[in-house]
Design a protein around this motif. Structure first.
Motif, PDB file in Angstrom:
ATOM      1  N   PHE A  44       0.118  11.153 -11.020  1.00  0.00           N
ATOM      2  CA  PHE A  44      -0.502  12.476 -11.026  1.00  0.00           C
ATOM      3  C   PHE A  44       0.524  13.612 -11.021  1.00  0.00           C
ATOM      4  N   GLY A  45       1.804  13.250 -11.020  1.00  0.00           N
ATOM      5  CA  GLY A  45       2.844  14.257 -11.095  1.00  0.00           C
ATOM      6  C   GLY A  45       3.228  14.874  -9.768  1.00  0.00           C
ATOM      7  N   ILE A  46       2.588  14.415  -8.680  1.00  0.00           N
ATOM      8  CA  ILE A  46       2.884  14.995  -7.371  1.00  0.00           C
ATOM      9  C   ILE A  46       4.305  14.688  -6.941  1.00  0.00           C
ATOM     10  N   ALA A  47       4.783  13.487  -7.302  1.00  0.00           N
ATOM     11  CA  ALA A  47       6.126  13.075  -6.879  1.00  0.00           C
ATOM     12  C   ALA A  47       7.214  13.992  -7.459  1.00  0.00           C
ATOM     13  N   GLN A  48       6.877  14.727  -8.553  1.00  0.00           N
ATOM     14  CA  GLN A  48       7.868  15.628  -9.132  1.00  0.00           C
ATOM     15  C   GLN A  48       8.248  16.759  -8.184  1.00  0.00           C
ATOM     16  N   ASN A  67      12.621   4.728   0.046  1.00  0.00           N
ATOM     17  CA  ASN A  67      13.270   3.572  -0.565  1.00  0.00           C
ATOM     18  C   ASN A  67      13.754   3.941  -1.966  1.00  0.00           C
ATOM     19  N   PRO A  68      15.058   4.023  -2.195  1.00  0.00           N
ATOM     20  CA  PRO A  68      15.581   4.452  -3.501  1.00  0.00           C
ATOM     21  C   PRO A  68      15.035   3.624  -4.667  1.00  0.00           C
ATOM     22  N   LYS A  69      15.017   2.309  -4.523  1.00  0.00           N
ATOM     23  CA  LYS A  69      14.537   1.455  -5.602  1.00  0.00           C
ATOM     24  C   LYS A  69      13.068   1.745  -5.899  1.00  0.00           C
ATOM     25  N   GLY A  70      12.270   1.927  -4.856  1.00  0.00           N
ATOM     26  CA  GLY A  70      10.844   2.180  -5.038  1.00  0.00           C
ATOM     27  C   GLY A  70      10.565   3.517  -5.691  1.00  0.00           C
ATOM     28  N   ILE A  71      11.284   4.560  -5.267  1.00  0.00           N
ATOM     29  CA  ILE A  71      11.088   5.897  -5.829  1.00  0.00           C
ATOM     30  C   ILE A  71      11.414   5.898  -7.315  1.00  0.00           C
ATOM     31  N   LEU A  72      12.545   5.310  -7.685  1.00  0.00           N
ATOM     32  CA  LEU A  72      12.954   5.267  -9.087  1.00  0.00           C
ATOM     33  C   LEU A  72      11.985   4.439  -9.920  1.00  0.00           C
ATOM     34  N   LEU A 111       0.824  -1.208   0.000  1.00  0.00           N
ATOM     35  CA  LEU A 111       0.000   0.000   0.000  1.00  0.00           C
ATOM     36  C   LEU A 111       0.863   1.265   0.000  1.00  0.00           C
ATOM     37  N   GLY A 112       2.010   1.217   0.656  1.00  0.00           N
ATOM     38  CA  GLY A 112       2.908   2.367   0.643  1.00  0.00           C
ATOM     39  C   GLY A 112       3.424   2.652  -0.755  1.00  0.00           C
ATOM     40  N   PHE A 113       3.838   1.597  -1.465  1.00  0.00           N
ATOM     41  CA  PHE A 113       4.314   1.790  -2.830  1.00  0.00           C
ATOM     42  C   PHE A 113       3.170   2.240  -3.734  1.00  0.00           C
ATOM     43  N   SER A 114       1.963   1.719  -3.505  1.00  0.00           N
ATOM     44  CA  SER A 114       0.809   2.118  -4.314  1.00  0.00           C
ATOM     45  C   SER A 114       0.522   3.608  -4.159  1.00  0.00           C
ATOM     46  N   VAL A 142      19.722   5.459   0.733  1.00  0.00           N
ATOM     47  CA  VAL A 142      18.801   6.600   0.724  1.00  0.00           C
ATOM     48  C   VAL A 142      19.588   7.901   0.532  1.00  0.00           C
ATOM     49  N   VAL A 143      20.741   7.984   1.155  1.00  0.00           N
ATOM     50  CA  VAL A 143      21.564   9.193   1.066  1.00  0.00           C
ATOM     51  C   VAL A 143      22.260   9.301  -0.293  1.00  0.00           C
ATOM     52  N   LEU A 144      22.777   8.179  -0.789  1.00  0.00           N
ATOM     53  CA  LEU A 144      23.638   8.226  -1.973  1.00  0.00           C
ATOM     54  C   LEU A 144      22.905   8.123  -3.305  1.00  0.00           C
TER      55      LEU A 144
END
Length: 207
Positions: A59-63, A125-130, A48-51, A203-205
């Motif tokens: 919706f472009g909010i993540a930008q 989560n870097p992998k999830g964000i990308l 649900l977090g990834f969803s 997360v930092v790098l």
């Protein structure tokens, strides 16, 4: 054309979900340490977090995370601090697990992720964000309407994500019968702590 896009989306979701990453490794470790039932809140938090993040990306909010650099650094700082704290709890549990009958050991025993912890972690989560941003950009042609596009993309990831999360957890659950006692518990807790610290570094790098 739409059917080809859906097939490509399913393929993308399967590869992104099943390949090793912080979520899958931690789910497997949780399955070994705590079993399937106690890991269910962790699974739901991941899915649900990834969803929620994927919906925001469509919706472009993540930008906003890239338009306002201070926002993403604030999220990263909170996420890293929490991950470091969580890793310390696993190291403490590892040190305390030497004697299962010790009172202090029972107080410091590690616990599975809470739903809200797993949910919030997806946003750091870097992998999830990308994956979310890449997916939102790659499958714009699935539908001309953002709401319909979000429904299709999120539905596919929900189904695929639940299956892969259960798969990784069940792998750990099967291994639990061989590693449920003695030095293995200590080793698993140490590995979990190290993994979370590496995730904090990622997360930092990486983002």
């Amino acid at each position: 054309m739409i059917s080809e896009q859906i097939i490509s989306l399913i393929t993308f979701a399967s590869i992104a979900s099943v390949t090793p990453g912080p979520n899958n490794i931690m789910l497997m470790s949780s399955g070994m340490l705590f079993g399937l039932r106690k890991t269910l809140p962790h699974i739901l938090g991941v899915v649900l977090g990834f969803s929620s993040m994927l919906t925001a990306a469509v919706f472009g909010i993540a930008q906003l995370l890239f338009v306002v650099p201070g926002l993403i650094w604030g999220i990263k700082l909170l996420g890293v601090c929490w991950l470091i704290w969580l890793s310390l709890q696993y190291f403490k549990a590892a040190m305390a697990s030497t004697d299962d009958n010790n009172t202090e050991s029972k107080k410091m025993r590690s616990r599975p992720f809470l739903f809200i912890e797993a949910f919030a972690f997806q946003w750091a989560n870097p992998k999830g964000i990308l994956a979310a941003i890449s997916c939102a950009g790659a499958f714009v042609s699935v539908s001309n309407q953002a709401s319909e596009r979000a429904l299709i993309i999120v539905s596919v990831f929900l189904i695929v994500g639940i299956m892969t999360c259960f798969l990784w957890t069940m792998v750990g659950n099967v291994l639990m019968q061989f590693m449920a006692k003695g030095p293995y518990v200590k080793l698993l807790n140490i590995c979990m702590g190290i993994l979370i610290l590496l995730t904090a570094a990622g997360v930092v790098l990486l983002v």
